[in-house]
Design an enzyme around this catalytic site. Sequence first.
Site, PDB file in Angstrom:
ATOM      1  N   GLY A  13       0.810  -1.222   0.000  1.00 33.40           N
ATOM      2  CA  GLY A  13       0.000   0.000   0.000  1.00 33.40           C
ATOM      3  C   GLY A  13       0.834   1.257   0.000  1.00 33.40           C
ATOM      4  N   ALA A  14       1.835   1.307  -0.888  1.00 34.73           N
ATOM      5  CA  ALA A  14       2.810   2.412  -0.808  1.00 34.73           C
ATOM      6  C   ALA A  14       2.727   3.394  -1.970  1.00 34.73           C
ATOM      7  CB  ALA A  14       4.221   1.845  -0.686  1.00 34.73           C
ATOM      8  N   ARG A  16       0.924   5.951  -1.985  1.00 37.32           N
ATOM      9  CA  ARG A  16       0.763   7.292  -1.376  1.00 37.32           C
ATOM     10  C   ARG A  16       0.943   7.185   0.143  1.00 37.32           C
ATOM     11  NH1 ARG A  16      -5.510   6.543  -2.018  1.00 37.32           N
ATOM     12  NH2 ARG A  16      -6.033   6.113   0.158  1.00 37.32           N
ATOM     13  N   ASN A  91       1.964  -2.299   5.465  1.00 36.88           N
ATOM     14  CA  ASN A  91       1.462  -0.936   5.653  1.00 36.88           C
ATOM     15  C   ASN A  91       0.026  -0.743   5.156  1.00 36.88           C
ATOM     16  OD1 ASN A  91       1.850   2.182   5.812  1.00 36.88           O
ATOM     17  ND2 ASN A  91       1.273   1.796   3.680  1.00 36.88           N
ATOM     18  N   SER A 143      -1.284   1.067  15.148  1.00 38.89           N
ATOM     19  CA  SER A 143      -1.829   2.404  15.425  1.00 38.89           C
ATOM     20  C   SER A 143      -1.929   2.543  16.938  1.00 38.89           C
ATOM     21  CB  SER A 143      -3.230   2.529  14.817  1.00 38.89           C
ATOM     22  OG  SER A 143      -3.897   3.660  15.360  1.00 38.89           O
ATOM     23  N   TYR A 156     -11.242  -1.223  13.438  1.00 38.84           N
ATOM     24  CA  TYR A 156      -9.882  -0.747  13.138  1.00 38.84           C
ATOM     25  C   TYR A 156      -8.954  -1.014  14.332  1.00 38.84           C
ATOM     26  CZ  TYR A 156      -6.290   2.614  11.569  1.00 38.84           C
ATOM     27  OH  TYR A 156      -5.120   3.206  11.167  1.00 38.84           O
ATOM     28  N   ALA A 158      -9.256  -3.253  16.671  1.00 39.25           N
ATOM     29  CA  ALA A 158      -9.015  -4.693  16.818  1.00 39.25           C
ATOM     30  C   ALA A 158      -7.995  -5.166  15.777  1.00 39.25           C
ATOM     31  CB  ALA A 158     -10.325  -5.466  16.664  1.00 39.25           C
ATOM     32  N   LYS A 160      -5.614  -3.411  14.456  1.00 34.88           N
ATOM     33  CA  LYS A 160      -4.285  -2.885  14.779  1.00 34.88           C
ATOM     34  C   LYS A 160      -3.712  -3.555  16.032  1.00 34.88           C
ATOM     35  CE  LYS A 160      -3.935  -0.138  11.271  1.00 34.88           C
ATOM     36  NZ  LYS A 160      -3.005  -0.508  10.190  1.00 34.88           N
ATOM     37  N   ILE A 189      -1.595  11.178  11.980  1.00 31.78           N
ATOM     38  CA  ILE A 189      -0.647  11.524  10.915  1.00 31.78           C
ATOM     39  C   ILE A 189      -1.440  12.146   9.758  1.00 31.78           C
ATOM     40  CG2 ILE A 189       1.176  10.655   9.384  1.00 31.78           C
ATOM     41  CD1 ILE A 189       1.784  10.196  12.404  1.00 31.78           C
TER      42      ILE A 189
END
Length: 248
Positions: A13-14, A16, A91, A143, A156, A158, A160, A189
């Site tokens: 997932g890079a 962006r 990622n 996260s 989300y 759970a 992470k 971020i």
Amino acid sequence: MGLLNGKTALITGAARGIGKAIALKYASEGANIAFTDLVIDENAENTVRELEAFGVKAKGYASNAANFEETQTVVNQIKEEFGSIDILVNNAGITKDGLMMRMSEAQWDAVLTVNLKSAFNFIHACTPIMLRQKQGSIINMASVVGVHGNAGQCNYSASKAGMIGLAKSIAQELGSRGIRANAIAPGFIVTDMTAKLSDEVREEWCKKIPLRRGGTPEDVANVALFLASDMSSYVSGQVIQVDGGMNM
Ligand code: NAI
């Protein structure tokens, strides 16, 4: 002499955001970069050109990280084309927020599959290669909400928290074979993911941050560089929070 000279990094997932910032940071330290994203469009091709400007080999691969078979295929292709995979950064991630009472099964499944199962897929496909190389560094993008929870993000959070448990377990299983695994837990971020939030929500977050600003993708990439390089050769099974001091 870059910190990652001669290494190959695979980042999911890079095209962006944080993944792209990590790819650029690694390339600036001499690593060859293979990255995946859902589609390799003009934007992703631009990322490839930015990476190549550092004089390294770079290629983007269209692949759904949530799909087990696709992952196996893309990892085999990357091994073939790059020769090794020394660093894996899991990622790719999405949000589909909502309170538990209103959360649909589809929202739950999508987030758990893209955020957590994807890491299983890539670790499963890459560890045989790392075992043969007798070294490797795996970084799971978690996260702060995976550590502390967050109302409205049970799926989300759970996923992470799962990324942290997964990294710690891999660290224990494969440490004796020269493979390290760690997690990064970013706070707030500034990327496309957080651009969706309202100004009020953003201001509320910033009030809780001692450094009084959102983080940049580069703030996260700096820690990802430390964890990928030999600078962290005795660091494994850890979670590093990159959150401006929000959670201590
Ligand atoms: P982003 O939305 O800007 O980028 C995510 C990238 O992942 C996109 O390029 C997207 O196309 C890709 N992606 C999504 N689903 C995919 C799939 N199934 N297969 C392959 N690629 C896929 O998000 P951002 O902010 O850069 O986030 C990166 C990671 O950092 C995510 O795991 C996110 O959960 C995590 N994170 C982000 C925080 C933030 O405040 N932005 C805070 C904490 C963690």
